[in-house]
Design a protein around this motif. Sequence first.
Motif, PDB file in Angstrom:
ATOM      1  N   LEU A 299       0.855  -1.191   0.000  1.00  0.00           N
ATOM      2  CA  LEU A 299       0.000   0.000   0.000  1.00  0.00           C
ATOM      3  C   LEU A 299       0.889   1.239   0.000  1.00  0.00           C
ATOM      4  O   LEU A 299       1.811   1.338   0.818  1.00  0.00           O
ATOM      5  CB  LEU A 299      -0.895  -0.014   1.238  1.00  0.00           C
ATOM      6  CG  LEU A 299      -1.748   1.227   1.500  1.00  0.00           C
ATOM      7  CD1 LEU A 299      -2.767   1.419   0.387  1.00  0.00           C
ATOM      8  CD2 LEU A 299      -2.447   1.100   2.860  1.00  0.00           C
ATOM      9  N   VAL A 300       0.599   2.172  -0.892  1.00  0.00           N
ATOM     10  CA  VAL A 300       1.391   3.397  -0.994  1.00  0.00           C
ATOM     11  C   VAL A 300       0.460   4.548  -1.325  1.00  0.00           C
ATOM     12  O   VAL A 300      -0.581   4.348  -1.964  1.00  0.00           O
ATOM     13  CB  VAL A 300       2.505   3.234  -2.058  1.00  0.00           C
ATOM     14  CG1 VAL A 300       1.916   3.039  -3.441  1.00  0.00           C
ATOM     15  CG2 VAL A 300       3.475   4.393  -2.021  1.00  0.00           C
TER      16      VAL A 300
ATOM     17  N   GLN B 131       2.325 -15.724  -9.399  1.00  0.00           N
ATOM     18  CA  GLN B 131       1.040 -15.739  -8.707  1.00  0.00           C
ATOM     19  C   GLN B 131       0.470 -14.338  -8.497  1.00  0.00           C
ATOM     20  O   GLN B 131      -0.695 -14.188  -8.147  1.00  0.00           O
ATOM     21  CB  GLN B 131       1.172 -16.442  -7.351  1.00  0.00           C
ATOM     22  CG  GLN B 131       1.715 -15.585  -6.205  1.00  0.00           C
ATOM     23  CD  GLN B 131       3.182 -15.218  -6.361  1.00  0.00           C
ATOM     24  OE1 GLN B 131       3.904 -15.792  -7.173  1.00  0.00           O
ATOM     25  NE2 GLN B 131       3.633 -14.261  -5.552  1.00  0.00           N
ATOM     26  N   GLY B 132       1.276 -13.339  -8.704  1.00  0.00           N
ATOM     27  CA  GLY B 132       0.837 -11.960  -8.597  1.00  0.00           C
ATOM     28  C   GLY B 132       1.126 -11.332  -7.246  1.00  0.00           C
ATOM     29  O   GLY B 132       1.260 -12.028  -6.230  1.00  0.00           O
ATOM     30  N   THR B 133       1.244 -10.021  -7.238  1.00  0.00           N
ATOM     31  CA  THR B 133       1.441  -9.261  -6.005  1.00  0.00           C
ATOM     32  C   THR B 133       0.553  -8.024  -6.063  1.00  0.00           C
ATOM     33  O   THR B 133       0.465  -7.359  -7.097  1.00  0.00           O
ATOM     34  CB  THR B 133       2.920  -8.896  -5.800  1.00  0.00           C
ATOM     35  OG1 THR B 133       3.099  -8.272  -4.520  1.00  0.00           O
ATOM     36  CG2 THR B 133       3.447  -7.954  -6.886  1.00  0.00           C
ATOM     37  N   GLN B 134      -0.112  -7.736  -4.944  1.00  0.00           N
ATOM     38  CA  GLN B 134      -1.076  -6.647  -4.919  1.00  0.00           C
ATOM     39  C   GLN B 134      -0.385  -5.304  -4.725  1.00  0.00           C
ATOM     40  O   GLN B 134       0.447  -5.151  -3.822  1.00  0.00           O
ATOM     41  CB  GLN B 134      -2.084  -6.860  -3.782  1.00  0.00           C
ATOM     42  CG  GLN B 134      -3.092  -5.748  -3.594  1.00  0.00           C
ATOM     43  CD  GLN B 134      -4.111  -5.685  -4.711  1.00  0.00           C
ATOM     44  OE1 GLN B 134      -4.690  -6.699  -5.093  1.00  0.00           O
ATOM     45  NE2 GLN B 134      -4.352  -4.483  -5.235  1.00  0.00           N
ATOM     46  N   VAL B 135      -0.767  -4.349  -5.554  1.00  0.00           N
ATOM     47  CA  VAL B 135      -0.331  -2.965  -5.396  1.00  0.00           C
ATOM     48  C   VAL B 135      -1.578  -2.108  -5.205  1.00  0.00           C
ATOM     49  O   VAL B 135      -2.491  -2.152  -6.034  1.00  0.00           O
ATOM     50  CB  VAL B 135       0.465  -2.477  -6.617  1.00  0.00           C
ATOM     51  CG1 VAL B 135       0.714  -0.971  -6.526  1.00  0.00           C
ATOM     52  CG2 VAL B 135       1.782  -3.234  -6.734  1.00  0.00           C
ATOM     53  N   THR B 136      -1.607  -1.362  -4.111  1.00  0.00           N
ATOM     54  CA  THR B 136      -2.736  -0.488  -3.832  1.00  0.00           C
ATOM     55  C   THR B 136      -2.227   0.936  -3.636  1.00  0.00           C
ATOM     56  O   THR B 136      -1.341   1.157  -2.798  1.00  0.00           O
ATOM     57  CB  THR B 136      -3.503  -0.945  -2.582  1.00  0.00           C
ATOM     58  OG1 THR B 136      -3.937  -2.306  -2.754  1.00  0.00           O
ATOM     59  CG2 THR B 136      -4.719  -0.057  -2.336  1.00  0.00           C
ATOM     60  N   VAL B 137      -2.764   1.857  -4.410  1.00  0.00           N
ATOM     61  CA  VAL B 137      -2.358   3.256  -4.333  1.00  0.00           C
ATOM     62  C   VAL B 137      -3.545   4.066  -3.816  1.00  0.00           C
ATOM     63  O   VAL B 137      -4.598   4.112  -4.452  1.00  0.00           O
ATOM     64  CB  VAL B 137      -1.903   3.791  -5.697  1.00  0.00           C
ATOM     65  CG1 VAL B 137      -1.386   5.221  -5.552  1.00  0.00           C
ATOM     66  CG2 VAL B 137      -0.827   2.884  -6.294  1.00  0.00           C
ATOM     67  N   SER B 138      -3.356   4.679  -2.662  1.00  0.00           N
ATOM     68  CA  SER B 138      -4.430   5.466  -2.062  1.00  0.00           C
ATOM     69  C   SER B 138      -4.331   6.923  -2.493  1.00  0.00           C
ATOM     70  O   SER B 138      -3.239   7.445  -2.714  1.00  0.00           O
ATOM     71  CB  SER B 138      -4.367   5.360  -0.542  1.00  0.00           C
ATOM     72  OG  SER B 138      -3.160   5.910  -0.056  1.00  0.00           O
ATOM     73  N   SER B 139      -5.494   7.562  -2.580  1.00  0.00           N
ATOM     74  CA  SER B 139      -5.511   8.964  -3.025  1.00  0.00           C
ATOM     75  C   SER B 139      -5.405   9.914  -1.857  1.00  0.00           C
ATOM     76  O   SER B 139      -5.466   9.534  -0.705  1.00  0.00           O
ATOM     77  CB  SER B 139      -6.796   9.242  -3.793  1.00  0.00           C
ATOM     78  OG  SER B 139      -7.917   8.912  -3.004  1.00  0.00           O
TER      79      SER B 139
END
Length: 123
Positions: free
Chosen positions: A11-12, A115-123
Amino acid sequence: QVQLVESGGGLVQAGGSLRLSCAASGRTFSSYAMGWFRQAPGKEREFVATISWSGGGTYYADSVKGRFTISRDNAKNTVDLQMNSLKPEDTAVYYCAARKGGYSSDYAVYDYWGQGTQVTVSS
């Protein structure tokens, strides 16, 4: 046979940076072109970046050009994706993929996937 394992997601905040890494098994890693793709909820998997077997050729989606950089280290069997100036629309599961032959933006031609890695970008 190639096995791929991604890491580095998280999370970034918008404007921040993350570095994804993909570790590959197998002694012939240097003969594979590599790609990064992503898939957001409810959307199709989309191309992000690709790199040739030698690292001498790269190609990016317009949406990430100038912000993301793909690189590889054939001695370490790794391919990285440096992501800067992240935007909320970059939120997705990121996958690395490998294929014999030339680098490509077409996910259908890739033979092996992580398998993938989650990237979440918060506003």
